[in-house]
Scaffold this motif. Structure first.
Motif, PDB file in Angstrom:
ATOM      1  N   GLN A 160     -12.435   0.919  -2.520  1.00 29.81           N
ATOM      2  CA  GLN A 160     -11.222   0.728  -1.747  1.00 29.81           C
ATOM      3  C   GLN A 160     -10.556  -0.594  -2.096  1.00 29.81           C
ATOM      4  OE1 GLN A 160     -12.149   0.874   2.419  1.00 29.81           O
ATOM      5  NE2 GLN A 160     -12.450  -1.305   2.561  1.00 29.81           N
ATOM      6  N   ARG A 209       0.803  -1.228   0.000  1.00 28.36           N
ATOM      7  CA  ARG A 209       0.000   0.000   0.000  1.00 28.36           C
ATOM      8  C   ARG A 209       0.836   1.278   0.000  1.00 28.36           C
ATOM      9  NH1 ARG A 209      -3.318   2.175   5.020  1.00 28.36           N
ATOM     10  NH2 ARG A 209      -1.191   2.741   5.562  1.00 28.36           N
ATOM     11  N   HIS A 216      -3.879  -8.157  -3.796  1.00 24.18           N
ATOM     12  CA  HIS A 216      -4.833  -7.266  -3.148  1.00 24.18           C
ATOM     13  C   HIS A 216      -6.246  -7.648  -3.562  1.00 24.18           C
ATOM     14  CE1 HIS A 216      -4.718  -5.407  -7.121  1.00 24.18           C
ATOM     15  NE2 HIS A 216      -5.822  -4.745  -6.808  1.00 24.18           N
ATOM     16  N   TRP A 260      -2.579  -7.223   1.528  1.00 26.27           N
ATOM     17  CA  TRP A 260      -2.303  -8.147   2.631  1.00 26.27           C
ATOM     18  C   TRP A 260      -0.889  -8.702   2.672  1.00 26.27           C
ATOM     19  CZ3 TRP A 260      -6.858  -9.436  -0.317  1.00 26.27           C
ATOM     20  CH2 TRP A 260      -6.616 -10.212  -1.432  1.00 26.27           C
ATOM     21  N   TRP A 262      -3.152  -6.118   7.542  1.00 30.93           N
ATOM     22  CA  TRP A 262      -3.741  -5.718   6.277  1.00 30.93           C
ATOM     23  C   TRP A 262      -3.960  -4.205   6.266  1.00 30.93           C
ATOM     24  CZ3 TRP A 262      -8.082  -9.689   4.793  1.00 30.93           C
ATOM     25  CH2 TRP A 262      -7.531 -10.979   4.755  1.00 30.93           C
ATOM     26  N   GLN A 263      -3.844  -3.602   5.092  1.00 27.90           N
ATOM     27  CA  GLN A 263      -4.022  -2.162   4.962  1.00 27.90           C
ATOM     28  C   GLN A 263      -4.987  -1.870   3.816  1.00 27.90           C
ATOM     29  OE1 GLN A 263       0.253  -1.329   4.440  1.00 27.90           O
ATOM     30  NE2 GLN A 263       0.051  -0.029   6.242  1.00 27.90           N
ATOM     31  N   THR A 264      -5.769  -0.812   3.965  1.00 32.34           N
ATOM     32  CA  THR A 264      -6.712  -0.421   2.918  1.00 32.34           C
ATOM     33  C   THR A 264      -6.301   0.905   2.304  1.00 32.34           C
ATOM     34  OG1 THR A 264      -8.185   0.628   4.504  1.00 32.34           O
ATOM     35  CG2 THR A 264      -8.668  -1.660   3.925  1.00 32.34           C
ATOM     36  N   SER A 291      -8.323   3.896  -0.014  1.00 31.44           N
ATOM     37  CA  SER A 291      -9.619   4.321  -0.530  1.00 31.44           C
ATOM     38  C   SER A 291      -9.428   5.323  -1.657  1.00 31.44           C
ATOM     39  CB  SER A 291     -10.440   4.954   0.596  1.00 31.44           C
ATOM     40  OG  SER A 291     -11.653   5.461   0.097  1.00 31.44           O
ATOM     41  N   SER A 322      -9.780  -5.584  -4.623  1.00 33.73           N
ATOM     42  CA  SER A 322     -10.257  -4.268  -5.002  1.00 33.73           C
ATOM     43  C   SER A 322     -11.773  -4.306  -5.145  1.00 33.73           C
ATOM     44  CB  SER A 322      -9.609  -3.855  -6.324  1.00 33.73           C
ATOM     45  OG  SER A 322      -9.884  -2.518  -6.622  1.00 33.73           O
ATOM     46  N   THR A 369      -7.762  -3.589  -0.512  1.00 35.68           N
ATOM     47  CA  THR A 369      -7.139  -4.142   0.688  1.00 35.68           C
ATOM     48  C   THR A 369      -5.870  -4.872   0.275  1.00 35.68           C
ATOM     49  OG1 THR A 369      -9.305  -4.427   1.718  1.00 35.68           O
ATOM     50  CG2 THR A 369      -7.481  -5.670   2.680  1.00 35.68           C
TER      51      THR A 369
END
Length: 88
Positions: A51, A15, A43, A55, A80-82, A84, A45, A53
């Motif tokens: 957004q 990310r 990821h 991992w 995990w990160q998102t 947006s 989507s 995500t």
């Protein structure tokens, strides 16, 4: 006298990587890839939630191990990160 060790935080997902690139498709879907390798990165989507995500960082990542934590499998959910793109 005590020494304080300064350690940089390694990236655990793609990310925040400077080489992250996105490709937008009709309907608002974005697929993320790596500028360095040209590969799609791991990821999920969602055009509905607007957004993505992330991992993990794949083993194929060209960045040095001092900068990133590469893994074959997904990292624990807490890592995990998102990202947006709502309102972008």
């Amino acid at each position: 006298m005590s020494a304080i060790l300064m350690t940089a935080t390694k990236l655990k997902t793609c990310r925040d990587c400077e080489f992250l690139m996105d490709n937008e498709f009709p309907g608002g879907m974005k697929i993320y890839g790596c500028e360095k390798t040209g590969l799609t990165i791991p990821h999920k989507s969602s055009s509905e939630d607007k957004q993505a995500t992330f991992w993990r960082i794949p083993l194929e990542c060209p960045r040095p191990d001092d900068d990133v934590v590469k893994q074959k499998q997904k990292r624990p959910h807490k890592d995990w990160q998102t990202l947006s793109w709502a309102g972008a």
